[in-house]
Design a protein around this motif. Sequence first.
Motif, mmCIF file in Angstrom:
data_model
loop_
_atom_site.group_PDB
_atom_site.id
_atom_site.type_symbol
_atom_site.label_atom_id
_atom_site.label_comp_id
_atom_site.label_asym_id
_atom_site.label_seq_id
_atom_site.Cartn_x
_atom_site.Cartn_y
_atom_site.Cartn_z
ATOM 1 N N LEU A 304 25.932 69.969 -2.545
ATOM 2 C CA LEU A 304 27.010 70.577 -3.298
ATOM 3 C C LEU A 304 27.954 71.301 -2.318
ATOM 4 C CD1 LEU A 304 24.725 71.935 -5.943
ATOM 5 C CD2 LEU A 304 26.137 70.146 -6.329
ATOM 6 N N ILE A 305 27.726 72.018 -1.437
ATOM 7 C CA ILE A 305 28.396 72.559 -0.700
ATOM 8 C C ILE A 305 29.495 71.609 0.132
ATOM 9 C CG2 ILE A 305 28.648 74.069 1.697
ATOM 10 C CD1 ILE A 305 26.312 75.526 0.636
ATOM 11 N N THR A 306 28.794 70.665 0.627
ATOM 12 C CA THR A 306 29.564 69.656 1.308
ATOM 13 C C THR A 306 30.718 68.920 0.373
ATOM 14 O OG1 THR A 306 27.631 68.936 2.727
ATOM 15 C CG2 THR A 306 29.477 67.369 2.548
ATOM 16 N N HIS A 427 25.042 62.340 -11.990
ATOM 17 C CA HIS A 427 25.226 63.380 -12.927
ATOM 18 C C HIS A 427 23.992 63.929 -13.703
ATOM 19 C CE1 HIS A 427 26.572 65.726 -16.598
ATOM 20 N NE2 HIS A 427 27.265 66.401 -15.823
ATOM 21 N N ARG A 428 23.165 62.548 -13.908
ATOM 22 C CA ARG A 428 21.822 62.658 -14.411
ATOM 23 C C ARG A 428 20.939 63.363 -13.732
ATOM 24 N NH1 ARG A 428 20.350 58.355 -18.875
ATOM 25 N NH2 ARG A 428 22.354 57.848 -19.529
ATOM 26 N N ALA A 429 21.148 63.096 -12.462
ATOM 27 C CA ALA A 429 20.124 63.553 -11.325
ATOM 28 C C ALA A 429 20.259 65.210 -11.401
ATOM 29 C CB ALA A 429 20.329 62.955 -10.015
ATOM 30 N N ILE A 430 21.615 65.483 -11.138
ATOM 31 C CA ILE A 430 21.439 66.995 -11.291
ATOM 32 C C ILE A 430 21.279 67.626 -12.286
ATOM 33 C CG2 ILE A 430 23.986 67.081 -11.616
ATOM 34 C CD1 ILE A 430 22.068 69.381 -8.968
ATOM 35 N N ASP A 431 21.455 67.144 -13.393
ATOM 36 C CA ASP A 431 20.959 67.783 -14.662
ATOM 37 C C ASP A 431 19.456 67.789 -14.686
ATOM 38 O OD1 ASP A 431 21.465 68.797 -17.269
ATOM 39 O OD2 ASP A 431 21.345 66.904 -18.097
ATOM 40 N N GLY A 446 24.563 74.223 -10.094
ATOM 41 C CA GLY A 446 24.662 72.970 -9.345
ATOM 42 C C GLY A 446 25.308 71.879 -10.142
ATOM 43 N N GLU A 447 25.017 71.956 -11.298
ATOM 44 C CA GLU A 447 25.905 70.887 -12.178
ATOM 45 C C GLU A 447 27.178 71.315 -12.473
ATOM 46 O OE1 GLU A 447 27.045 69.028 -16.092
ATOM 47 O OE2 GLU A 447 26.633 71.198 -15.558
ATOM 48 N N LYS A 448 27.501 72.574 -12.610
ATOM 49 C CA LYS A 448 28.931 72.833 -12.674
ATOM 50 C C LYS A 448 29.530 72.895 -11.324
ATOM 51 C CE LYS A 448 27.751 74.602 -16.896
ATOM 52 N NZ LYS A 448 26.628 73.872 -16.936
ATOM 53 N N ILE A 449 29.052 73.121 -10.499
ATOM 54 C CA ILE A 449 29.695 72.656 -8.964
ATOM 55 C C ILE A 449 29.894 71.164 -8.918
ATOM 56 C CG2 ILE A 449 29.433 72.629 -6.663
ATOM 57 C CD1 ILE A 449 27.751 75.201 -6.853
ATOM 58 N N TYR A 450 29.083 70.374 -9.287
ATOM 59 C CA TYR A 450 29.209 68.844 -9.540
ATOM 60 C C TYR A 450 30.470 68.539 -10.415
ATOM 61 C CZ TYR A 450 28.188 64.086 -10.348
ATOM 62 O OH TYR A 450 28.144 62.475 -10.423
ATOM 63 N N GLU A 544 31.317 63.075 -19.689
ATOM 64 C CA GLU A 544 31.554 63.825 -18.350
ATOM 65 C C GLU A 544 32.766 63.524 -17.663
ATOM 66 O OE1 GLU A 544 31.299 64.172 -14.126
ATOM 67 O OE2 GLU A 544 31.088 62.476 -14.888
ATOM 68 N N PRO A 545 33.471 62.158 -17.643
ATOM 69 C CA PRO A 545 34.618 61.878 -16.853
ATOM 70 C C PRO A 545 35.846 62.603 -17.633
ATOM 71 C CG PRO A 545 33.821 59.879 -18.092
ATOM 72 C CD PRO A 545 32.682 60.733 -17.992
ATOM 73 N N LEU A 546 35.492 62.784 -18.925
ATOM 74 C CA LEU A 546 36.562 63.380 -19.866
ATOM 75 C C LEU A 546 36.975 64.926 -19.456
ATOM 76 C CD1 LEU A 546 36.063 61.860 -23.368
ATOM 77 C CD2 LEU A 546 37.764 61.232 -21.580
ATOM 78 N N ILE A 547 35.557 65.562 -19.308
ATOM 79 C CA ILE A 547 35.698 66.674 -18.714
ATOM 80 C C ILE A 547 36.134 67.019 -17.645
ATOM 81 C CG2 ILE A 547 33.964 68.846 -18.138
ATOM 82 C CD1 ILE A 547 32.205 68.015 -20.194
ATOM 83 N N VAL A 548 35.710 66.099 -16.477
ATOM 84 C CA VAL A 548 36.461 66.009 -15.232
ATOM 85 C C VAL A 548 38.017 65.874 -15.013
ATOM 86 C CG1 VAL A 548 36.497 64.587 -12.964
ATOM 87 C CG2 VAL A 548 34.252 65.344 -13.939
ATOM 88 N N LEU A 549 38.388 65.047 -15.907
ATOM 89 C CA LEU A 549 39.934 64.893 -16.148
ATOM 90 C C LEU A 549 40.657 65.869 -16.866
ATOM 91 C CD1 LEU A 549 40.045 61.083 -17.167
ATOM 92 C CD2 LEU A 549 40.680 61.902 -14.843
ATOM 93 N N GLY A 550 40.002 66.618 -17.593
ATOM 94 C CA GLY A 550 40.703 67.921 -18.103
ATOM 95 C C GLY A 550 40.664 68.941 -17.161
ATOM 96 N N VAL A 551 39.594 69.182 -16.397
ATOM 97 C CA VAL A 551 39.645 70.397 -15.586
ATOM 98 C C VAL A 551 40.651 69.922 -14.479
ATOM 99 C CG1 VAL A 551 38.373 71.625 -13.637
ATOM 100 C CG2 VAL A 551 37.316 71.019 -16.099
ATOM 101 N N ALA A 552 40.798 68.732 -14.020
ATOM 102 C CA ALA A 552 41.728 68.308 -12.970
ATOM 103 C C ALA A 552 43.122 68.373 -13.327
ATOM 104 C CB ALA A 552 41.417 66.622 -12.661
ATOM 105 N N ALA A 553 43.286 68.226 -14.700
ATOM 106 C CA ALA A 553 44.882 68.168 -15.342
ATOM 107 C C ALA A 553 45.316 69.693 -15.089
ATOM 108 C CB ALA A 553 44.978 67.863 -16.548
ATOM 109 N N VAL A 554 44.127 70.697 -15.633
ATOM 110 C CA VAL A 554 44.546 72.176 -15.372
ATOM 111 C C VAL A 554 44.627 72.585 -13.769
ATOM 112 C CG1 VAL A 554 43.793 74.412 -15.917
ATOM 113 C CG2 VAL A 554 43.430 72.695 -17.501
#
Length: 732
Positions: A304-306, A427-431, A446-450, A544-554
């Motif tokens: 996760l840090i990497t 994502h399933r794995a970290i969940d 960890g899931e939030k950092i992912y 999950e990719p929708l959440i990622v795209l929303g965070v990325a846009a902001v």
Amino acid sequence: MSFQAAQEIMATTENITSLLPVAAIVFPLLGSLIVFLAGLYSARLRNVLAVLTALVTFGIVMSIYPHVQQGTLVYHFADVMNYGLYFRADFVSFVFAVLFAGSWLLATIYATVYMKEEHAQNRFYFFLIFTLAHCLGIVLAGDLFSLFLFFELMTFSSYVLIIHRQTPAALRAGSITIYMGVAGGLALLMGIFIMYWGLGTLEIAPMLEEILAAGINPLVVIPLFMVGFGTKMGMVPLHIWLPRAYEEGPSPVNAISSAVMLKAGAYGLIRVMGMIFTPADPTVEIAGAEIMTWIGFATIWFGLITMVVGAGLAMLQNNAKRILGCSSISQMGYILMSIGVAVFLGYDRGGVGFAGAMYHIINHSIFKASLFFTVGAVYLITKDVDISRIGGMAKKVPFLLVTFMIAYIGIAGIPGGNGYASKAIMHRAIDYSYTYGGQFTSLWWGEKIYVLASAMTVVYFAKLLNGLFLGRTKPEQEKLDFSVSPLIKAVLGVFAAGILAIGLFPNFILNNYVIPASAGFTFDPYVFDSLREINFFLWYDLKEPLIVLGVAAVMYLFLDHTRGFQWKAPEWFSIEYVFYLPLSRFFLNTCCNFGASFDSGINKTYLQTGKIASNMCKYVSNFDSSINDAYEKSGDVARRLAERTEHFDSSLNEAYEKSGEYARRMADKPADFDGSPDEVHEHSGEDTRSLWDKMRGRPSDWNIKNLNFDSLLMALMLGLFLFILIYYNWIN
């Protein structure tokens, strides 16, 4: 499916003695020499032979496929280096070997265009094919010793490719790379020594029971393996070599480094942590085995840090190659995290982490090689990779824009790209690690950092897209030749097709390559049965990719508005300046101070011994002069004594002469007296002398000859007496 059933299936596989794994390594080794010799006569012939060598090697690797479906290919050279070289090809080895050989073939084709204007092309092609053999040797090695041997050979041969341009920056990047590689290799070797010392074998097989029974502490050995393999993966904080090497190396080298060499480190960790340090029978409880849960937990956080550090570094770069290099650090963090989940969850659900790591290894090799080749094509046109000085390439070379966007979709994990499926599994794995992790509640973060790292990936690639393709072309670039070689278009087309094909049919790779690669690993087969039935296009995975795209846009809008992309981090913000440089200075200063002190001590010793020797020489010189004076004085005395002796001797001679004359005169008088009676007797005819007198003779007959004869007789008698005396004393 139960564990016993899985064991029965695995028991049906067999070891097949075959030279195919050896041939896949030996052929490029010999081919590299042929390519080099051909280059001495014709550059065109050299390029053709290089491509043919890579093509035949790929064909040899593909020929392994029917055999690994039936069993494991093995071959052992027992007499090499007193230990032997052991080669082995199971299904996971085959997947990596195909990935390596296929990527190398396309990179070699690409290099025939990219390297046309570069110097030392013979050397480049020789080491390009030479390194291919070493990379294949890593994944086709049958034990840790053989794996280590090829791993180190890859480190040294790839160094020549990194410093190919021989600029000061390239040489510095190569130096950091080789230093880190050697340090990682030493850590890896130490771990191998501990394993061999405790077990007496370096076999790659589940051996956790034997390891713990031998008293080997996993907390000691696994960190050594993580340093050794993690250095090559670019794991934080061992990542400092990677951005520099990618910035200075040619694009074909960048592509194979990201697609292949980084995966060699991941392969090593999968073999060690996912196989060797697992129990042969997970249904039996082993005392001390719980330590592997903690090791898996730590590995998750390293991953996760990497992920976050690599993405953060990529966002701050303007050099396109450095952006892709930092991106590789981040993407390897995903793989490391998934390996950690596999170890953390173990037999029960660790298969999800294994599947996610294997799937993303395949996907990352494809979309990252495509991105490096696209940036390389831009470099061939502009001779620059600084995104602040390029721009506007979308209108000039729309083909490159298309291939870049396809690769962008893949790495961002957007549905339709190949990265979507592997990121969904990870994502399933970290969940799962949080849901089934029990007391390890921190993995909720960890899931939030992912998700955050995934959003950062979208952001820095949006920055790269904007810098390379959007906006207007710079005035100084209007006269450039924007044509792209058909070979480069063909290579990029193959990668783009692969990204879209896997993205649209994600279950094909999962069911035919990823899940079969789990054979030999101790994971619950039920996990893989559930993965076979997965539908990636349901809301559970699509959200999950929708959440990622929303965070990325902001995030992108905020950084662009605040000019965060132009922020230059201070030196103290870099781990290289905060940790590695002080460490290297401390090490060098310590060594130099010790060396200087040692040298100073030796100099003082030499000076002291020199003074003593000088004093001794003075003493000897004085003593010698005293002896010379004594000799001279004694010589004078001897001369005076000799003169006096000579004078005394001459006086004696004179005395002898005078006494001799006097004796002769005295002797003459008795002779005259004796002559009268003799004459009387002679005249009378009678001899009146006694018998003794007759024998003695007349006194006149006593001359010097008679005296000398008597002396000789006496000397002979005395010598005979002494001889008899000595002889008898010697006998006794």
